[in-house]
Every structure is written in structure tokens, then in C-alpha cells.
Scaffold this active site. Structure first.
Site, PDB file in Angstrom:
ATOM      1  NE  ARG A 109     -22.442 -15.547   4.536  1.00  0.00           N
ATOM      2  CZ  ARG A 109     -22.270 -16.192   5.697  1.00  0.00           C
ATOM      3  NH1 ARG A 109     -22.966 -17.321   5.931  1.00  0.00           N
ATOM      4  NH2 ARG A 109     -21.474 -15.715   6.636  1.00  0.00           N
ATOM      5  CE  LYS A 131     -25.462  -4.392 -15.045  1.00  0.00           C
ATOM      6  NZ  LYS A 131     -25.144  -3.184 -15.856  1.00  0.00           N
ATOM      7  CD  GLU A 173     -33.307   1.645 -19.806  1.00  0.00           C
ATOM      8  OE1 GLU A 173     -33.082   2.056 -18.656  1.00  0.00           O
ATOM      9  OE2 GLU A 173     -32.417   1.295 -20.602  1.00  0.00           O
ATOM     10  CD  GLU A 217     -21.792  -3.672 -17.131  1.00  0.00           C
ATOM     11  OE1 GLU A 217     -22.732  -3.764 -16.324  1.00  0.00           O
ATOM     12  OE2 GLU A 217     -21.277  -2.604 -17.468  1.00  0.00           O
ATOM     13  NE  ARG A 221     -26.389  -7.128 -17.592  1.00  0.00           N
ATOM     14  CZ  ARG A 221     -27.126  -7.752 -16.677  1.00  0.00           C
ATOM     15  NH1 ARG A 221     -26.745  -8.935 -16.205  1.00  0.00           N
ATOM     16  NH2 ARG A 221     -28.248  -7.215 -16.226  1.00  0.00           N
ATOM     17  CG  ASN A 225     -24.169   1.127 -18.462  1.00  0.00           C
ATOM     18  OD1 ASN A 225     -23.450   1.914 -17.879  1.00  0.00           O
ATOM     19  ND2 ASN A 225     -25.118   0.487 -17.853  1.00  0.00           N
TER      20      ASN A 225
HETATM   21  N1  LIG Z   1     -31.590  -3.801 -12.792  1.00  0.00           N
HETATM   22  C1  LIG Z   1     -31.598  -3.385 -14.058  1.00  0.00           C
HETATM   23  O1  LIG Z   1     -31.100  -4.061 -14.981  1.00  0.00           O
HETATM   24  C2  LIG Z   1     -32.243  -2.077 -14.371  1.00  0.00           C
HETATM   25  C3  LIG Z   1     -32.551  -1.767 -15.693  1.00  0.00           C
HETATM   26  C4  LIG Z   1     -33.173  -0.529 -15.949  1.00  0.00           C
HETATM   27  C5  LIG Z   1     -33.480   0.333 -14.907  1.00  0.00           C
HETATM   28  N2  LIG Z   1     -33.171  -0.032 -13.645  1.00  0.00           N
HETATM   29  C6  LIG Z   1     -33.550   0.827 -12.528  1.00  0.00           C
HETATM   30  O2  LIG Z   1     -34.984   0.888 -12.506  1.00  0.00           O
HETATM   31  C7  LIG Z   1     -35.391   2.154 -11.970  1.00  0.00           C
HETATM   32  C8  LIG Z   1     -36.421   2.782 -12.890  1.00  0.00           C
HETATM   33  O3  LIG Z   1     -37.515   1.861 -12.947  1.00  0.00           O
HETATM   34  P1  LIG Z   1     -38.979   2.388 -13.368  1.00  0.00           P
HETATM   35  O4  LIG Z   1     -38.853   3.238 -14.566  1.00  0.00           O
HETATM   36  O5  LIG Z   1     -39.847   1.205 -13.396  1.00  0.00           O
HETATM   37  O6  LIG Z   1     -39.330   3.390 -12.171  1.00  0.00           O
HETATM   38  P2  LIG Z   1     -40.079   3.160 -10.789  1.00  0.00           P
HETATM   39  O7  LIG Z   1     -39.823   1.814 -10.223  1.00  0.00           O
HETATM   40  O8  LIG Z   1     -39.740   4.350  -9.961  1.00  0.00           O
HETATM   41  O9  LIG Z   1     -41.655   3.247 -11.178  1.00  0.00           O
HETATM   42  C9  LIG Z   1     -42.080   4.451 -11.807  1.00  0.00           C
HETATM   43  C10 LIG Z   1     -43.329   5.023 -11.124  1.00  0.00           C
HETATM   44  O10 LIG Z   1     -44.476   4.304 -11.612  1.00  0.00           O
HETATM   45  C11 LIG Z   1     -45.237   3.796 -10.510  1.00  0.00           C
HETATM   46  N3  LIG Z   1     -45.833   2.553 -11.004  1.00  0.00           N
HETATM   47  C12 LIG Z   1     -45.223   1.350 -11.128  1.00  0.00           C
HETATM   48  N4  LIG Z   1     -46.061   0.490 -11.738  1.00  0.00           N
HETATM   49  C13 LIG Z   1     -47.223   1.180 -11.990  1.00  0.00           C
HETATM   50  C14 LIG Z   1     -48.440   0.856 -12.632  1.00  0.00           C
HETATM   51  N5  LIG Z   1     -48.650  -0.354 -13.135  1.00  0.00           N
HETATM   52  N6  LIG Z   1     -49.413   1.820 -12.716  1.00  0.00           N
HETATM   53  C15 LIG Z   1     -49.191   3.061 -12.218  1.00  0.00           C
HETATM   54  N7  LIG Z   1     -48.031   3.441 -11.618  1.00  0.00           N
HETATM   55  C16 LIG Z   1     -47.073   2.498 -11.530  1.00  0.00           C
HETATM   56  C17 LIG Z   1     -44.244   3.641  -9.403  1.00  0.00           C
HETATM   57  O11 LIG Z   1     -44.889   3.624  -8.155  1.00  0.00           O
HETATM   58  C18 LIG Z   1     -43.379   4.890  -9.622  1.00  0.00           C
HETATM   59  O12 LIG Z   1     -44.035   6.017  -9.080  1.00  0.00           O
HETATM   60  C19 LIG Z   1     -34.121   2.983 -11.799  1.00  0.00           C
HETATM   61  O13 LIG Z   1     -33.707   2.949 -10.464  1.00  0.00           O
HETATM   62  C20 LIG Z   1     -33.107   2.243 -12.673  1.00  0.00           C
HETATM   63  O14 LIG Z   1     -31.779   2.419 -12.180  1.00  0.00           O
HETATM   64  C21 LIG Z   1     -32.573  -1.208 -13.345  1.00  0.00           C
HETATM   65  O1  LIG Z   2     -28.848  -4.734 -17.441  1.00  0.00           O
HETATM   66  C1  LIG Z   2     -27.871  -4.012 -17.726  1.00  0.00           C
HETATM   67  O2  LIG Z   2     -26.690  -4.409 -17.790  1.00  0.00           O
HETATM   68  C2  LIG Z   2     -28.096  -2.571 -17.986  1.00  0.00           C
HETATM   69  O3  LIG Z   2     -27.142  -1.793 -18.128  1.00  0.00           O
HETATM   70  C3  LIG Z   2     -29.519  -2.109 -18.039  1.00  0.00           C
HETATM   71  C4  LIG Z   2     -29.678  -0.615 -17.758  1.00  0.00           C
HETATM   72  O4  LIG Z   2     -30.800  -0.150 -18.488  1.00  0.00           O
HETATM   73  C5  LIG Z   2     -29.959  -0.341 -16.291  1.00  0.00           C
HETATM   74  O5  LIG Z   2     -30.295   1.007 -16.067  1.00  0.00           O
HETATM   75  C6  LIG Z   2     -28.832  -0.769 -15.352  1.00  0.00           C
HETATM   76  O6  LIG Z   2     -29.236  -0.638 -14.021  1.00  0.00           O
HETATM   77  C7  LIG Z   2     -27.652   0.149 -15.536  1.00  0.00           C
HETATM   78  O7  LIG Z   2     -26.544  -0.612 -15.173  1.00  0.00           O
HETATM   79  P1  LIG Z   2     -25.485  -0.059 -14.129  1.00  0.00           P
HETATM   80  O8  LIG Z   2     -24.569  -1.230 -13.956  1.00  0.00           O
HETATM   81  O9  LIG Z   2     -24.844   1.129 -14.780  1.00  0.00           O
HETATM   82  O10 LIG Z   2     -26.229   0.322 -12.906  1.00  0.00           O
HETATM   83 ZN   LIG Z   3     -31.374   1.849 -17.666  1.00  0.00          ZN
END
Ligand SMILES: NC(=O)c1ccc[n+]([C@@H]2O[C@H](COP(=O)([O-])OP(=O)(O)OC[C@H]3O[C@@H](n4cnc5c(N)ncnc54)[C@H](O)[C@@H]3O)[C@@H](O)[C@H]2O)c1
Ligand SMILES: O=C(O)C(=O)C[C@@H](O)[C@H](O)[C@H](O)COP(=O)(O)O
Ligand SMILES: [Zn+2]
Length: 341
Positions: A109, A131, A173, A217, A221, A225
Site C-alpha cells: 500500500r 503521475k 515537453e 489535475e 494541471r 496535457n
Molecule cells: N509521469 C509524468 O508526468 C510523465 C511526463 C511525461 C512523460 N511521461 C511518460 O514518460 C515516457 C517517456 O519517457 P522518456 O522519453 O524518458 O522515454 P523512455 O523512458 O522510454 O527512455 C527513452 C529511451 O532512452 C533510453 N535512455 C534513458 N536514459 C538514457 C541515457 N542517459 N543514455 C542513453 N539512453 C538512455 C531508454 O532506455 C529508452 O530506450 C512515456 O511513457 C510518457 O507517457 C510521464
Molecule cells: O504531469 C502532467 O500532468 C502531465 O500531463 C505531463 C505530461 O507530459 C505527461 O505525458 C503525462 O503523463 C500525461 O498525463 P496523462 O494524465 O494524460 O497520462
Molecule cells: Zn508528456
């Protein structure tokens, strides 16, 4: 450089600096993927000590951001008899970070976790704000939680090995934040007159400000998006294989800007300006839609959609956002038709 997140559920610091020595008198699991482990695990473990240290490596890629790998993480934690005093460390990009945060939020949890982002996108966006989640066959991030980390350590050392395409995905972003909130910031990005550290710092500050106002959100927030209402559909329709998340978001911003133009807000000049900045940062700005009705129907799976009203985030002008959710279907189809194959 330090920014603080102060939400009802947790207050924590985001430190932009060389990774400090991290000592934890508890069981620690570093969750990463094979690629990052191969490149950087020694740099991390040379700065990390724990009562007991486990490394959990995941497969690499958006298509592995799923239940199966959440269960993989949880099984490793149960096998190693982790308890509620344990700590998880997300060491990777957004995929690793989102999965680690989600696993941390449901294991027993909820256990503590920290983020050590290794992509530009994770540094400026996914590691901040809590998130967490995974994808499923219905769409992106449809299962997850709001669960804040205990700290975020941003060390730009890791970017030395980041591929150009992944760096560009992070720029999407950053450009998103500038278009929504800060015209001066957008101008600096456009004119290349800002350092990487300053750019990361400004993007983190802008996101922290939004999260501090609206952790879960309920309002502002959703502005983060921008580009995602369209972008997530593109990712889903292309099975997360054709475009990186940031690339899909870039195309999504162009589509959202078309909507803003049709509604009489964004000027043609500013829409073109944003397109040029995206292109200059090696991001795609076009996508051919096979079936616009199918594309349209995906909007109803978007988490922002409620009572059958699809919520779009558009720039009224560069630096000023607008949230809009009462748009006639024909207007939306008019936008999609501009991208129809
Ligand atoms: N939680 C949030 O608020 C939020 C915000 C934006 C995006 N996201 C999510 O994040 C994901 C995208 O993240 P991302 O763009 O980091 O992609 P990712 O995590 O897939 O990493 C991109 C690629 O780069 C590689 N990599 C990572 N660090 C590296 C480094 N230092 N050197 C070389 N290679 C490296 C990884 O292994 C992968 O192949 C999506 O799933 C998206 O939905 C979440
Ligand atoms: O942090 C947030 O809020 C965002 O919307 C950041 C986005 O860049 C990110 O991709 C997030 O995961 C998208 O939000 P979601 O709730 O549509 O999954
Ligand atoms: Zn995003």
C-alpha cells in the site's frame, strides 16, 4: 539549483546538480532497464550505499510499460522480503519512472521512492509531479496513481549518452511548457539563447508551480496535457512503435494549434513560429490520419474527457493557455481532416 514541490501529499526537493553521495540505512531497490544499467549503473552505485541493495532491470521500451512488468517488479520485491521501510529508486527515463512510481504506490500500500531521471524528458517532466502508471490496450497511462517521490536528483551527466531523437523528445515537453506559460522562455528556446541547465531549471520550475497548485489535475494541471489529447491517440494508433512520446506530443501540439486557429485564437504566424521551433529541435510536425472517425472516437478514452465532453488544451497565444471542453464535433473533425491521409 533546487526547486521544491509542496503538495498536500508530500513536500520534496528537486535538485539539479551532480549526483550527491546517497546513503540509506534501509533496503533499496534500484529499478532501471538493461540499456541504462549498461551505461550508467556504476556511476550510480559509486554514489549509493544501502543496508541492502538490489538492482531490478526491466526490458527497454514504451511497449513494456504494462502490468506484466509491474508484477515483475513486485515479485522481485516480495522475493527479497522488502518491507514498508524499503526504498525504490527509479533510475531511467519516463517509462522506468512511471512504472517505479506506480509499483511504489501499490507495494504494501505504498513505500518511499526517489527519481533519478536519465533522459531530458524525465528530467523536465516525468520525474516531477507524481503521475505514475502504465498503458493498456485501451490507451496511455489509463492505470496508475498520483504518488509523489521523496526527492528528485537531476544530474545532466546522464545526457552525455542520450540519443539525439530522445533528446528531441524531451525538447517537445520543454517547448510545450514555454508555449503554455512563458513567452520569454519560448523566445530563448527559439533563439538558442539559454543554456541546457537553465532550460531544465525553467521547465522544472514551471511544472512545479502547476503541481503545487493542482496536484491531482482538478484544474490547471490539465494544461500540462497540451498536445497530449491528440498525441496519446497517435501513440495508441501506432502501437507505441512509430513515435516516441515526445514526438507524438509535438505533432499533437501542431494539431491543437490548428484547433486554436479555427476557433479564432492563435494567429497563423504564431502557429508557424511554433512549428518552426519544433522542426528546428528535430521533432515531427505532421501525421497522416487513416480514419478520422476512429481517431475521433479515441478522444473518449482520454482521462480528461468527462460527461462525453472532450477537453482540449490550446494556446490562446504563445505564453497563454486556454482550456476548452465544449467544442462541436464538426470543428474537431475539421482539424482532423487537415491531417487526413
Ligand atoms: N509521469 C509524468 O508526468 C510523465 C511526463 C511525461 C512523460 N511521461 C511518460 O514518460 C515516457 C517517456 O519517457 P522518456 O522519453 O524518458 O522515454 P523512455 O523512458 O522510454 O527512455 C527513452 C529511451 O532512452 C533510453 N535512455 C534513458 N536514459 C538514457 C541515457 N542517459 N543514455 C542513453 N539512453 C538512455 C531508454 O532506455 C529508452 O530506450 C512515456 O511513457 C510518457 O507517457 C510521464
Ligand atoms: O504531469 C502532467 O500532468 C502531465 O500531463 C505531463 C505530461 O507530459 C505527461 O505525458 C503525462 O503523463 C500525461 O498525463 P496523462 O494524465 O494524460 O497520462
Ligand atoms: Zn508528456
Amino acid at each position: 539549483m533546487k526547486t521544491t514541490i509542496n503538495t498536500p501529499s508530500k513536500t520534496y526537493d528537486i535538485i539539479i546538480d551532480k549526483l550527491p553521495k546517497l546513503n540509506f540505512d534501509r533496503k533499496v531497490a534500484v529499478i532501471t532497464n538493461h540499456k541504462i544499467a549498461g551505461l550508467h549503473i556504476n556511476y550510480l552505485t559509486n554514489n549509493l550505499s544501502a543496508k541492502e541493495l538490489h538492482i531490478i532491470t526491466l526490458p527497454d521500451g514504451e511497449e513494456y510499460k504494462n502490468w506484466q512488468n509491474i508484477e515483475f517488479i513486485l515479485d522481485r520485491l516480495f522475493d527479497a522480503k522488502f518491507d514498508r521501510n524499503s526504498l525504490l529508486i527509479a533510475f531511467g527515463g519516463g517509462v522506468v519512472g512511471d512504472m517505479t512510481g506506480f509499483a511504489a504506490s501499490i507495494f504494501l500500500r505504498g513505500v518511499d521512492f526517489i527519481q533519478i531521471p536519465t533522459t531530458l524528458l524525465a528530467m523536465v517532466d516525468s520525474s516531477v509531479g507524481g503521475k505514475t502508471g502504465i498503458n493498456n490496450k485501451y490507451g496511455k497511462n489509463l492505470i496508475g496513481s498520483f504518488y509523489q517521490p521523496n526527492a528528485v536528483y537531476i544530474d545532466t551527466h546522464f545526457l552525455s549518452t542520450l540519443p539525439k531523437r530522445e533528446f528531441a523528445a524531451g525538447m517537445a515537453e520543454i517547448i510545450k511548457m514555454a508555449v503554455m506559460f512563458d513567452k520569454d522562455f519560448f523566445e530563448k528556446i527559439k533563439n538558442n539563447s539559454i543554456s541546457l541547465e537553465e532550460m531544465i531549471k525553467r521547465a522544472v520550475e514551471l511544472k512545479a508551480d502547476v503541481v503545487n497548485q493542482d496536484e491531482k489535475e482538478k484544474g490547471i494541471r490539465s494544461v500540462l496535457n497540451y498536445g497530449h489529447t491528440f498525441g496519446h491517440v497517435i501513440e495508441n494508433l501506432t502501437n507505441y512503435k512509430t513515435f516516441l512520446h515526445g514526438e507524438a506530443v509535438a505533432i499533437g501540439m501542431v494539431m491543437a494549434n490548428e484547433l486554436s486557429k479555427i476557433l479564432g485564437y492563435l494567429s497563423e504566424n504564431e502557429a508557424e513560429e511554433i512549428k518552426q521551433v519544433l522542426k528546428k529541435n528535430n521533432l515531427p510536425i505532421d501525421f497522416k490520419i487513416e480514419n478520422i472517425e476512429e481517431f475521433y472516437n479515441h478522444f473518449f478514452l482520454d482521462k480528461k474527457t468527462s460527461n462525453n465532453k472532450i477537453k482540449f488544451i490550446i494556446p490562446e497565444k504563445i505564453g497563454k493557455y486556454k482550456i476548452i471542453d465544449d467544442i462541436d464535433k464538426n470543428i474537431i473533425l475539421k482539424v482532423l481532416k487537415k491531417f487526413e491521409k
